[in-house]
Design an enzyme around this catalytic site. Structure first.
Site, PDB file in Angstrom:
ATOM      1  N   GLY A  13     -83.063  25.302  85.212  1.00  0.00           N
ATOM      2  CA  GLY A  13     -83.305  23.862  85.164  1.00  0.00           C
ATOM      3  C   GLY A  13     -84.744  23.468  84.868  1.00  0.00           C
ATOM      4  O   GLY A  13     -85.183  22.392  85.265  1.00  0.00           O
ATOM      5  N   ARG A  91     -71.893  25.895  78.951  1.00  0.00           N
ATOM      6  CA  ARG A  91     -70.456  25.720  78.724  1.00  0.00           C
ATOM      7  C   ARG A  91     -70.266  24.917  77.452  1.00  0.00           C
ATOM      8  O   ARG A  91     -71.000  23.948  77.223  1.00  0.00           O
ATOM      9  CB  ARG A  91     -69.809  24.970  79.893  1.00  0.00           C
ATOM     10  N   LEU A  93     -68.485  22.204  75.432  1.00  0.00           N
ATOM     11  CA  LEU A  93     -67.663  21.031  75.707  1.00  0.00           C
ATOM     12  C   LEU A  93     -66.628  20.847  74.597  1.00  0.00           C
ATOM     13  O   LEU A  93     -66.925  21.036  73.407  1.00  0.00           O
ATOM     14  CB  LEU A  93     -68.551  19.792  75.817  1.00  0.00           C
ATOM     15  N   HIS A 109     -81.614  23.235  72.070  1.00  0.00           N
ATOM     16  CA  HIS A 109     -81.210  24.579  71.636  1.00  0.00           C
ATOM     17  C   HIS A 109     -82.466  25.349  71.243  1.00  0.00           C
ATOM     18  O   HIS A 109     -83.338  24.804  70.555  1.00  0.00           O
ATOM     19  CB  HIS A 109     -80.252  24.474  70.451  1.00  0.00           C
TER      20      HIS A 109
HETATM   21  C1  GAR Z   1     -83.430  26.878  77.412  1.00  0.00           C
HETATM   22  O1  GAR Z   1     -84.209  27.771  76.644  1.00  0.00           O
HETATM   23  C2  GAR Z   1     -82.421  26.174  76.525  1.00  0.00           C
HETATM   24  O2  GAR Z   1     -82.904  25.878  75.244  1.00  0.00           O
HETATM   25  C3  GAR Z   1     -81.333  27.195  76.457  1.00  0.00           C
HETATM   26  O3  GAR Z   1     -81.244  27.719  77.756  1.00  0.00           O
HETATM   27  C4  GAR Z   1     -82.527  27.640  78.373  1.00  0.00           C
HETATM   28  C5  GAR Z   1     -82.362  26.933  79.693  1.00  0.00           C
HETATM   29  O4  GAR Z   1     -83.555  26.972  80.438  1.00  0.00           O
HETATM   30  N1  GAR Z   1     -80.100  26.614  76.040  1.00  0.00           N
HETATM   31  C6  GAR Z   1     -79.181  27.250  75.339  1.00  0.00           C
HETATM   32  O5  GAR Z   1     -79.311  28.396  74.972  1.00  0.00           O
HETATM   33  C7  GAR Z   1     -77.966  26.432  75.003  1.00  0.00           C
HETATM   34  N2  GAR Z   1     -77.137  27.112  74.064  1.00  0.00           N
HETATM   35  P1  GAR Z   1     -83.755  25.979  81.658  1.00  0.00           P
HETATM   36  O6  GAR Z   1     -82.492  26.075  82.533  1.00  0.00           O
HETATM   37  O7  GAR Z   1     -84.956  26.524  82.378  1.00  0.00           O
HETATM   38  O8  GAR Z   1     -83.966  24.606  81.113  1.00  0.00           O
END
Ligand code: GAR
Length: 196
Positions: A13, A91, A93, A109
């Site tokens: 998060g 997840r 959607l 992303h």
């Molecule tokens: C982030 O790097 C985000 O871009 C990626 O997960 C990480 C979450 O970090 N999202 C994806 O890969 C979505 N496909 P966080 O929980 O510390 O924000």
């Protein structure tokens, strides 16, 4: 009138925290809910520590995606969410869910879309010999990691980079990009943000 923002997470998060911390003062939005698909997500405590209502809708407690999404949708509507920010929400959607929130779901992303949809984006950028990497905030549509681009931030790929080192550099850029995009989007401006 401030816009009511829900943030959907599955993990640490850090993007969620950056978004919450940005929504103060004259910002046109406020956080009303953090929802995690995983009850063990560290981000839930970070949200509570910031005074934002946080709850888990445990994907594993539902027999299928449709019933999980009914529960997510109910929580969002109960809190009067107007904008949904996916922030490390791991997840996918359904098209049905997305159609009920058309134009109101954002996602971050960790690649310069349209490059590297899906997972392992940093390893793929390194394997491709790319000179730069980055992140994208886009509107969510039924197609995975697709939809109109609302902002991108670029970082260099450095000699000797590992996927983890590159991921950390991109994550810092994410923390600058996502709040900048949300501020603009919540004010009704969809002009793409370009950073740095
Ligand atoms: C982030 O790097 C985000 O871009 C990626 O997960 C990480 C979450 O970090 N999202 C994806 O890969 C979505 N496909 P966080 O929980 O510390 O924000």
């Amino acid at each position: 009138m401030t816009r009511r923002v829900a943030i959907l997470i599955s993990g640490s998060g850090s993007n969620m925290a950056a978004l919450i911390d940005s929504m103060t003062g004259d910002h046109p939005a406020r956080p009303v809910l953090v929802l995690s698909s995983d009850p063990a997500a560290k981000g839930l405590q970070r949200a509570v520590g910031r005074g934002v209502p946080a709850e888990a809708v445990d994907r594993r407690a539902y027999r299928d995606r449709a019933s999980f999404e009914v529960a997510v949708d109910a929580a969002l509507r109960r809190e009067g969410a107007e904008i949904i920010c996916l922030a490390g929400f791991m997840r996918i959607l359904s098209a049905d869910f997305v159609s009920r929130w058309t134009g109101r779901i954002l996602n971050i992303h960790p690649s310069l879309l349209p490059l590297y949809r899906g997972l392992d984006t940093h390893a793929r950028a390194l394997a491709g010999g790319d000179a730069e990497a980055g992140c994208t905030v886009h509107e969510v549509t039924a197609a995975l990691d697709d939809g109109p681009i609302l902002g991108q931030a670029r970082v260099p790929v450095l000699p000797g980079d590992t996927a983890n080192a590159l991921a950390a550099r991109v994550l810092e850029a994410e923390h600058r990009l996502y709040p900048a995009v949300l501020r603009r989007f919540a004010a009704g401006d969809r002009t793409p943000v370009r950073l740095p």
